[in-house]
Design an enzyme around this catalytic site. Structure first.
Site, PDB file in Angstrom:
ATOM      1  N   LYS A 200       0.838  -1.181   0.000  1.00 34.83           N
ATOM      2  CA  LYS A 200       0.000   0.000   0.000  1.00 34.83           C
ATOM      3  C   LYS A 200       0.879   1.238   0.000  1.00 34.83           C
ATOM      4  CE  LYS A 200      -1.599   1.782   3.905  1.00 34.83           C
ATOM      5  NZ  LYS A 200      -0.886   2.400   5.016  1.00 34.83           N
TER       6      LYS A 200
ATOM      7  N   ASP B 236      -1.944  -6.221   2.860  1.00 35.20           N
ATOM      8  CA  ASP B 236      -2.449  -5.374   3.932  1.00 35.20           C
ATOM      9  C   ASP B 236      -1.952  -6.063   5.196  1.00 35.20           C
ATOM     10  OD1 ASP B 236      -3.982  -4.464   6.151  1.00 35.20           O
ATOM     11  OD2 ASP B 236      -5.370  -3.550   4.737  1.00 35.20           O
ATOM     12  N   HIS B 237      -0.942  -5.480   5.837  1.00 37.29           N
ATOM     13  CA  HIS B 237      -0.259  -6.263   6.878  1.00 37.29           C
ATOM     14  C   HIS B 237      -1.178  -6.564   8.069  1.00 37.29           C
ATOM     15  CE1 HIS B 237       0.575  -2.368   8.806  1.00 37.29           C
ATOM     16  NE2 HIS B 237       0.857  -3.030   9.909  1.00 37.29           N
TER      17      HIS B 237
ATOM     18  N   HIS C  62      -6.738  -0.989   6.419  1.00 35.98           N
ATOM     19  CA  HIS C  62      -6.678  -1.820   7.622  1.00 35.98           C
ATOM     20  C   HIS C  62      -8.031  -1.942   8.345  1.00 35.98           C
ATOM     21  CE1 HIS C  62      -2.536  -1.542   6.755  1.00 35.98           C
ATOM     22  NE2 HIS C  62      -2.242  -0.468   7.458  1.00 35.98           N
TER      23      HIS C  62
END
Ligand code: BG6
Length: 478
Positions: A143, A172-173, A235
């Site tokens: 991102k 998306d961590h 997130h």
């Protein structure tokens, strides 16, 4: 269990993310025995640098960002021996042949784009034209995936010209965090929760991601982004999807992502009076947001609180409150499912006010707690008290359990395994922008000015009002 042998090229291999997260994360997987001894990691970046200099850089990075792992000295030297480095001109021709010469046959090839999105298309094109990538190769993109629907579509188009969707891993961590995956296990692995998981029994849901840090050295990026683009569109939206989605038929990538997509599509547009934006003020020790981003007239938000509604059969009537901000009171990420009152209290008003809350903590102290009402022990009559049924993972699994891997470690291993479940699909990202774009455009049209809030607080007072108006209150940030 070791993953298959791989060649991983990291574009932006000398950058902040590579040094802070990606390489220390890979080293931890190496220590745990999951990364094969023959695997290779090749840093690629603009600067001319020898492989030895690159190894020194990464050794320093591991010492700085993961001192505990750096103690495994021999291991670290072996790991560094698996690193390569090639200077590559992403927009030009330089270095690509050399990079090609580094790649081996019969290994999984993965290419991590830890670079500005403006380079994604050029790199994807060169990976193909110089013969580095084939139909089995994977690309990993970071991102921000665009800054609105239009730019996200463009990025999707430029990647899909060269790669199939099944080869594209959009990180998306937050999806790599242990608790986030556990959320699916808890929801779909137990009989206990799912029957109550709807608007008939759930009063509302709160998602809070509070940080104590400011925007630090990322001012120029952050000021064009703000909390909405930096945190909510990705997130918080992903957390919302996992909480709200229908049970997928299987735990497979497209089944899960289809269900998440349906949630985003069912989100109502958000009314302006259901959103509060904030900007942190200076404290004695720390500068204000505007000083941090060096823009005295910035209208960008470093805090956001909002009330969202999902218009579908399961959730009609149950609001979802989202809140995230920088320079807040504590670093806490929590999802709280607040259940409704029991329909009738047989204990009378003196028994007090009690509600079950399932709290899912992402950080710190990952775990879940279910608040249950019981009788207060002792001879004092029928007085009720709330006690936590605590499921802190570290405690439940005991001291011998393997340390919870960091989100990046897990996600990179998933790339090598070829498992896309925890990565965003192109249509999901676009749907998320389709929902956030009108909100951001509304602020721009109205010249919306964020409210100032104190550093170390819970955000502007208006955020408290957002809940008060509905007869509810935010969970404590601690
Ligand atoms: C990043 C944002 O994606 O997530 C940062 O760009 C934010 O602004 C970070 O600080 C938070 O991640 P974590 O894992 O520390 O909660």
């Amino acid at each position: 269990i070791p993953v298959d042998n791989f060649d991983l090229v990291i574009f932006g291999g000398t950058g902040d993310l590579a040094r802070r997260k990606i390489l220390p994360g890979l080293f931890r997987r190496f220590i745990s025995g999951q990364m094969p001894e023959e695997a290779r990691i090749i840093g690629a970046a603009r600067s001319d640098m020898s492989v030895d200099d690159y190894r020194v850089m990464i050794r320093d990075a591991v010492h700085e960002f993961d001192p505990a792992s750096a103690k495994h000295k021999d291991c670290l030297e072996r790991f560094l021996g698996q690193l390569g480095y090639v200077a590559v001109d992403a927009m030009g021709e330089g270095g690509w042949k050399e990079l090609h010469a580094e790649m081996r046959e019969n290994t999984v090839r993965a290419f991590y784009f830890s670079v500005a999105p403006s380079l994604f298309g050029a790199i994807a094109e060169r990976l193909k034209s110089f013969g580095l990538a084939d139909d089995q190769s994977r690309i990993v993109v970071e991102k921000p995936f665009g800054k609105d629907l239009e730019t996200a579509k463009k990025l999707n188009r430029s990647l899909s010209e060269h790669f199939d969707e099944s080869q594209i891993y959009r990180i998306d961590h937050y999806l790599g965090k242990e608790t986030v995956q556990n959320l699916m296990a808890v929801r779909f692995g137990n009989m206990l929760f799912e029957p109550l998981w709807n608007s008939q029994y759930v009063d509302h849901i709160q998602i809070t991601v509070a940080e104590t840090v400011g925007v630090g050295g990322r001012g120029s990026y952050y000021d064009t982004s703000g909390a909405m683009r930096d945190m909510v569109q990705n997130h918080l939206m992903q957390l919302l999807c996992l909480i709200a989605m229908e049970p997928p038929a299987k735990f497979d990538p497209d089944a899960v992502r289809d269900e998440k997509l349906k949630v985003i599509r069912a989100l109502d547009p958000v009314e302006p009076h259901h959103i509060v934006r904030g900007q942190y003020a200076a404290s004695e020790k720390t500068p204000s947001y505007r000083a941090d981003v060096e823009n005295a007239r910035s209208f960008t938000e470093s805090f956001i609180a909002m009330r969202c509604q999902i218009s579908n059969w399961r959730w009609a009537g149950t609001p979802f409150y989202l809140r995230t901000g920088k320079r807040m009171k504590a670093r806490t990420s929590e999802i709280a499912v607040v259940f409704k009152d029991a329909p009738h209290s047989i204990f009378g008003p003196e028994a007090g006010y009690h509600r079950n809350v399932l709290s899912i903590r992402l950080q710190p102290n990952e775990g879940m707690t279910l608040g249950v009402t019981i009788k207060e022990p002792g001879p004092g009559g029928m007085r009720l008290v709330d006690v936590p049924l605590d499921m802190t993972f570290a405690e439940a699994l005991g001291p011998d359990a393997e340390e919870v891997p960091d989100a990046y470690e897990r996600l990179i291993m998933d790339v090598i395994r070829g498992n896309q479940t925890l990565f965003m699909r192109g249509d999901e990202v676009e749907a998320a922008w389709r929902w956030t774009d009108p909100i951001i455009e509304g602020w721009q049209r109205r010249n919306d000015v964020p409210k100032e809030y104190d550093t170390g607080s819970t955000g502007p007072d208006d955020a408290l009002m957002l809940m008060h108006r509905d007869g509810r209150r935010w969970r404590e940030i601690k």
